[in-house]
Design a protein around this motif. Structure first.
Motif: not given
Ligand code: SF4
Ligand code: SF4
Ligand code: FES
Ligand code: FES
Lengths: 155, 233
Positions: A39, A42, A57, A61, A68, B169, B181-182
């Protein structure tokens, strides 16, 4: 594995500064250097290239290629294709999971192995097959799998 | 002007208009879900499928297909109703839409479509994916179990608010929408808390915190009002 710093990732991204269209190239570069795209990396990619976090992201993914999570020293790819399945890949998988202590996609606690499933390695005549890094191992049985793993553990 | 036919009626439309816009102009109803006025055309849900009689009966999404001279569009037919119902059933089965326990019941576009299209049962098994609810945001709640992946929040957040918090995603059956980022949403640094995603969401996936079912009414037309008031580039 030592934590990667923002500075290190920034250095890797120098050729892509301010170039959002180079997102995939930049992520490649990071993964090549670090083995995966954590992360933190990223976040740096997003900032340096000028791409929204959500888009970084999304790409990371979407492609199976990007990881990751850190990978082990060796990558074990077990074939779960049709021919291998018919010849008992499920039992081999079971043995591998027990021996390495990981699920598919996971990395063993000692950091030595990452276990992946693939669909047909194009070597069906050798079913069931797996590779460890670049070496191919065919006609596997649960017993042989354990031996091979032990061999790698001895180094 | 472009001349076409929708459900046997002669209609004129401006070049560049979609079949959906032409139909609306003529008062012909075509059901939609991922489409929202004010946001860019999307074409992902397939609820708005229509048939082009003189293209061998080809099915196209009305919201994302431009009108063409001489087109003969079927927008209403038993076959289309059946197809749209199928699409709806798949949407219901993909997550866990159980209206009786949903805060958006009564104000939900998915539920309204089920009524409109006469969907009485879902003929495929529900998947019940059991995704984690995100209640980390001070004002809003995100329940991915009710998301239909229409992308309206994604477009509202990027095209109207410019925050680009939401994005898709994963892929295939594992696709979800996620902030930054999630998640968690509460710590998404790009979110301005404007609530546009929530107004855009057609179902009970994005809702206001602490509001009862009766108060969960949304105002999706806000997005079009905002974009129409903006000076064009
Ligand atoms: S509240 Fe506004 S900024 Fe935050 S995610 Fe929703 S649309 Fe984007
Ligand atoms: S959260 Fe709502 S608006 Fe966003 S994709 Fe899911 S259903 Fe659509
Ligand atoms: S199915 Fe395993 S190598 Fe082809
Ligand atoms: S409304 Fe046209 S495809 Fe969703």
């Amino acid at each position: 594995m030592p934590e990667v710093t923002e500075h290190e990732v920034s250095r890797l991204l120098e050729p892509y500064l301010g170039r959002p269209t180079e997102l995939i190239q930049a992520l490649h570069r990071v993964q090549e250097a670090l083995g995966h795209v954590p992360p933190l990396a990223q976040r740096v990619v997003a900032a340096r290239l000028g791409v929204p976090l959500s888009q970084v992201r999304g790409v990371v993914t979407f492609y199976h290629f990007f990881r990751t999570q850190p990978v082990g020293k060796h990558i074990v790819r077990l074939c779960l294709g049709t021919a291998c399945y018919v010849r008992g890949a499920d039992r081999v998988l079971q043995a591998l999971q027990e021996e390495l202590g990981v699920e598919l996609g996971g990395t063993s606690p000692d950091g030595l192995f990452t276990l992946e499933g693939v669909r047909c390695l194009g070597a069906c005549g050798l079913a069931p097959v797996r590779t460890v890094d670049d070496a191919v191992y065919g006609r596997l049985t649960p017993g042989r799998v354990r031996e091979i793993v032990a061999g790698f553990r001895r180094g | 002007m472009i001349h076409l036919e929708i459900d046997g009626r002669a209609i004129t439309a401006r070049p560049g208009q979609t079949i959906l816009e032409a139909a609306e102009g003529a008062g012909i109803r075509i059901p939609t879900l991922c489409h929202l006025k004010g946001l860019s055309p999307w074409g992902s849900c397939r609820i708005c499928l229509v048939e082009i009689a003189n293209w061998n009966g080809r099915l196209v999404p009305a919201c994302a297909t431009q009108v063409q001279e001489g087109m003969r569009v079927v927008a209403t037919s038993p076959r289309l109703t059946e197809l749209r119902r199928r699409v709806l059933e798949l949407l219901f089965a993909e997550r866990n839409h159980i209206c009786a326990i949903c805060v958006s019941s009564g104000h939900c576009e998915l539920q309204d479509l089920a009524c409109e299209l006469g969907m009485e049962v879902v003929r495929v098994p529900y998947r019940f994916p059991g995704l984690a609810l995100d209640a980390s945001h001070g004002k809003f709640v995100y329940d991915p179990n009710r998301c239909v992946l229409c992308g309206r929040c994604v477009r509202a957040c990027s095209e109207v608010e410019g925050a680009m918090t939401w994005g898709f995603s994963g892929r295939g059956i594992h696709t979800t929408v996620e902030p930054d980022l999630g998640g968690p949403w509460g710590s998404a640094e790009t979110c301005t808390e404007c609530g546009k995603c929530l107004e855009a969401c057609p179902v009970g996936a994005l809702v206001e915190r602490g509001k009862a079912t009766a108060e969960q009414e949304k105002e999706p037309q806000l997005l079009a009002q905002l974009t129409e008031r903006r000076p064009r580039a």
